[in-house]
Design a protein around this motif. Sequence first.
Motif, PDB file in Angstrom:
ATOM      1  N   VAL A  85       0.813  -1.227   0.000  1.00 52.70           N
ATOM      2  CA  VAL A  85       0.000   0.000   0.000  1.00 52.70           C
ATOM      3  C   VAL A  85       0.844   1.273   0.000  1.00 52.70           C
ATOM      4  N   SER A  86       2.149   1.126   0.047  1.00 51.88           N
ATOM      5  CA  SER A  86       3.060   2.266  -0.072  1.00 51.88           C
ATOM      6  C   SER A  86       4.284   1.774  -0.833  1.00 51.88           C
ATOM      7  N   LEU A  87       5.069   2.701  -1.330  1.00 52.83           N
ATOM      8  CA  LEU A  87       6.254   2.286  -2.082  1.00 52.83           C
ATOM      9  C   LEU A  87       7.251   1.536  -1.212  1.00 52.83           C
ATOM     10  N   VAL A  88       7.357   1.916   0.054  1.00 55.79           N
ATOM     11  CA  VAL A  88       8.275   1.214   0.957  1.00 55.79           C
ATOM     12  C   VAL A  88       7.806  -0.223   1.168  1.00 55.79           C
ATOM     13  N   TRP A  89       6.508  -0.393   1.472  1.00 62.63           N
ATOM     14  CA  TRP A  89       5.978  -1.739   1.658  1.00 62.63           C
ATOM     15  C   TRP A  89       6.103  -2.549   0.380  1.00 62.63           C
ATOM     16  N   LEU A  90       5.849  -1.910  -0.744  1.00 60.74           N
ATOM     17  CA  LEU A  90       5.956  -2.610  -2.014  1.00 60.74           C
ATOM     18  C   LEU A  90       7.388  -3.080  -2.254  1.00 60.74           C
ATOM     19  N   ALA A  91       8.356  -2.234  -1.957  1.00 59.34           N
ATOM     20  CA  ALA A  91       9.763  -2.631  -2.122  1.00 59.34           C
ATOM     21  C   ALA A  91      10.086  -3.841  -1.255  1.00 59.34           C
ATOM     22  N   ILE A  92       9.568  -3.856  -0.038  1.00 58.21           N
ATOM     23  CA  ILE A  92       9.780  -5.004   0.849  1.00 58.21           C
ATOM     24  C   ILE A  92       9.132  -6.256   0.259  1.00 58.21           C
ATOM     25  N   LEU A  93       7.901  -6.103  -0.244  1.00 57.85           N
ATOM     26  CA  LEU A  93       7.177  -7.241  -0.802  1.00 57.85           C
ATOM     27  C   LEU A  93       7.785  -7.745  -2.109  1.00 57.85           C
ATOM     28  N   LEU A  94       8.446  -6.849  -2.836  1.00 59.52           N
ATOM     29  CA  LEU A  94       9.075  -7.249  -4.093  1.00 59.52           C
ATOM     30  C   LEU A  94      10.428  -7.927  -3.892  1.00 59.52           C
ATOM     31  N   THR A  95      10.978  -7.855  -2.693  1.00 56.56           N
ATOM     32  CA  THR A  95      12.296  -8.430  -2.440  1.00 56.56           C
ATOM     33  C   THR A  95      12.352  -9.928  -2.757  1.00 56.56           C
ATOM     34  N   PRO A  96      11.427 -10.746  -2.252  1.00 55.30           N
ATOM     35  CA  PRO A  96      11.510 -12.169  -2.616  1.00 55.30           C
ATOM     36  C   PRO A  96      11.396 -12.398  -4.124  1.00 55.30           C
ATOM     37  N   TRP A  97      10.510 -11.659  -4.762  1.00 52.65           N
ATOM     38  CA  TRP A  97      10.335 -11.805  -6.211  1.00 52.65           C
ATOM     39  C   TRP A  97      11.621 -11.441  -6.937  1.00 52.65           C
ATOM     40  N   GLY A  98      12.214 -10.333  -6.542  1.00 52.84           N
ATOM     41  CA  GLY A  98      13.473  -9.925  -7.154  1.00 52.84           C
ATOM     42  C   GLY A  98      14.564 -10.963  -6.961  1.00 52.84           C
ATOM     43  N   LEU A  99      14.632 -11.544  -5.772  1.00 52.68           N
ATOM     44  CA  LEU A  99      15.632 -12.584  -5.504  1.00 52.68           C
ATOM     45  C   LEU A  99      15.411 -13.810  -6.381  1.00 52.68           C
ATOM     46  N   GLY A 100      14.154 -14.137  -6.639  1.00 49.77           N
ATOM     47  CA  GLY A 100      13.847 -15.338  -7.403  1.00 49.77           C
ATOM     48  C   GLY A 100      13.727 -15.147  -8.897  1.00 49.77           C
ATOM     49  N   CYS A 101      13.353 -13.961  -9.326  1.00 49.12           N
ATOM     50  CA  CYS A 101      12.976 -13.699 -10.727  1.00 49.12           C
ATOM     51  C   CYS A 101      14.036 -14.120 -11.736  1.00 49.12           C
ATOM     52  N   PHE A 102      15.215 -13.590 -11.623  1.00 47.07           N
ATOM     53  CA  PHE A 102      16.258 -13.891 -12.596  1.00 47.07           C
ATOM     54  C   PHE A 102      17.003 -15.169 -12.221  1.00 47.07           C
ATOM     55  N   ALA A 103      17.076 -15.442 -10.942  1.00 41.39           N
ATOM     56  CA  ALA A 103      17.789 -16.625 -10.464  1.00 41.39           C
ATOM     57  C   ALA A 103      17.089 -17.913 -10.878  1.00 41.39           C
ATOM     58  N   THR A 104      15.787 -17.873 -11.014  1.00 45.21           N
ATOM     59  CA  THR A 104      15.078 -19.092 -11.401  1.00 45.21           C
ATOM     60  C   THR A 104      15.469 -19.539 -12.801  1.00 45.21           C
ATOM     61  N   ASN A 105      15.741 -18.593 -13.685  1.00 49.34           N
ATOM     62  CA  ASN A 105      16.188 -18.971 -15.027  1.00 49.34           C
ATOM     63  C   ASN A 105      17.576 -19.603 -14.992  1.00 49.34           C
ATOM     64  N   SER A 106      18.445 -19.082 -14.153  1.00 48.24           N
ATOM     65  CA  SER A 106      19.776 -19.677 -13.991  1.00 48.24           C
ATOM     66  C   SER A 106      19.654 -21.101 -13.459  1.00 48.24           C
ATOM     67  N   ALA A 107      18.775 -21.282 -12.480  1.00 49.80           N
ATOM     68  CA  ALA A 107      18.574 -22.613 -11.903  1.00 49.80           C
ATOM     69  C   ALA A 107      17.979 -23.569 -12.932  1.00 49.80           C
ATOM     70  N   GLN A 108      17.057 -23.079 -13.741  1.00 50.69           N
ATOM     71  CA  GLN A 108      16.466 -23.925 -14.781  1.00 50.69           C
ATOM     72  C   GLN A 108      17.525 -24.363 -15.797  1.00 50.69           C
ATOM     73  N   GLN A 109      18.403 -23.451 -16.165  1.00 49.22           N
ATOM     74  CA  GLN A 109      19.452 -23.812 -17.113  1.00 49.22           C
ATOM     75  C   GLN A 109      20.396 -24.853 -16.513  1.00 49.22           C
ATOM     76  N   ALA A 110      20.756 -24.683 -15.250  1.00 50.40           N
ATOM     77  CA  ALA A 110      21.600 -25.682 -14.583  1.00 50.40           C
ATOM     78  C   ALA A 110      20.880 -27.024 -14.516  1.00 50.40           C
ATOM     79  N   ARG A 111      19.593 -26.977 -14.286  1.00 45.70           N
ATOM     80  CA  ARG A 111      18.785 -28.198 -14.237  1.00 45.70           C
ATOM     81  C   ARG A 111      18.820 -28.919 -15.584  1.00 45.70           C
ATOM     82  N   LEU A 112      18.629 -28.175 -16.654  1.00 49.28           N
ATOM     83  CA  LEU A 112      18.645 -28.774 -17.986  1.00 49.28           C
ATOM     84  C   LEU A 112      20.004 -29.370 -18.312  1.00 49.28           C
ATOM     85  N   VAL A 113      21.064 -28.659 -17.982  1.00 44.58           N
ATOM     86  CA  VAL A 113      22.415 -29.150 -18.250  1.00 44.58           C
ATOM     87  C   VAL A 113      22.667 -30.438 -17.461  1.00 44.58           C
ATOM     88  N   SER A 114      22.227 -30.476 -16.214  1.00 42.42           N
ATOM     89  CA  SER A 114      22.457 -31.673 -15.394  1.00 42.42           C
ATOM     90  C   SER A 114      21.631 -32.868 -15.871  1.00 42.42           C
TER      91      SER A 114
END
Length: 184
Positions: A85-114
Amino acid sequence: MGVVCVTALQGSGQFVLFSYFAPILRERLGADATQLGLVWAWFGACGVVGNMLVSRHIDRIGASRMVLVTTALIALSLLLWPLGVSLVWLAILLTPWGLGCFATNSAQQARLVSLSPSLAPGSVALNSSGIYIGRALGAGAGGWLLAHGAIDWMNWVGLVTVLAAIALSISVDRARTRTLAINA
């Protein structure tokens, strides 16, 4: 192909909402260009940290489990989105998404290679296609929701799609385990 479909579902679920951060944040929170830039910068910084963490821990945790962790982080932010409901709260709520967003593609590529090192060039290329197909489908769905005044549904549509990615990922892993047990 199941792993590539997981990638497409992940991308689709994220981009229902991700594609429209700017108009939504302007409408809902009155965000100006500087504030939008700060939100994007925060999200990007979280993405860098997420990729660093995945790179550091993927060998210990395993690619398939890392995919689940990163996708669950995205799902958590989509679930909590209405609380931003505020930009500060939104930034906090977006933290997990940001941590996972690009990293999930890296993990998927490692998964495919393995899964099949000899097929890695082709499977990683297909995974890239899955990313773009998912983004297009998600952005299309989000645009439709936005055009029909259903902004409040965007995170829920995204969440259901990301949860489908998690379910498919688990299903792919179980099928592989069964196949390996039969062939052993």
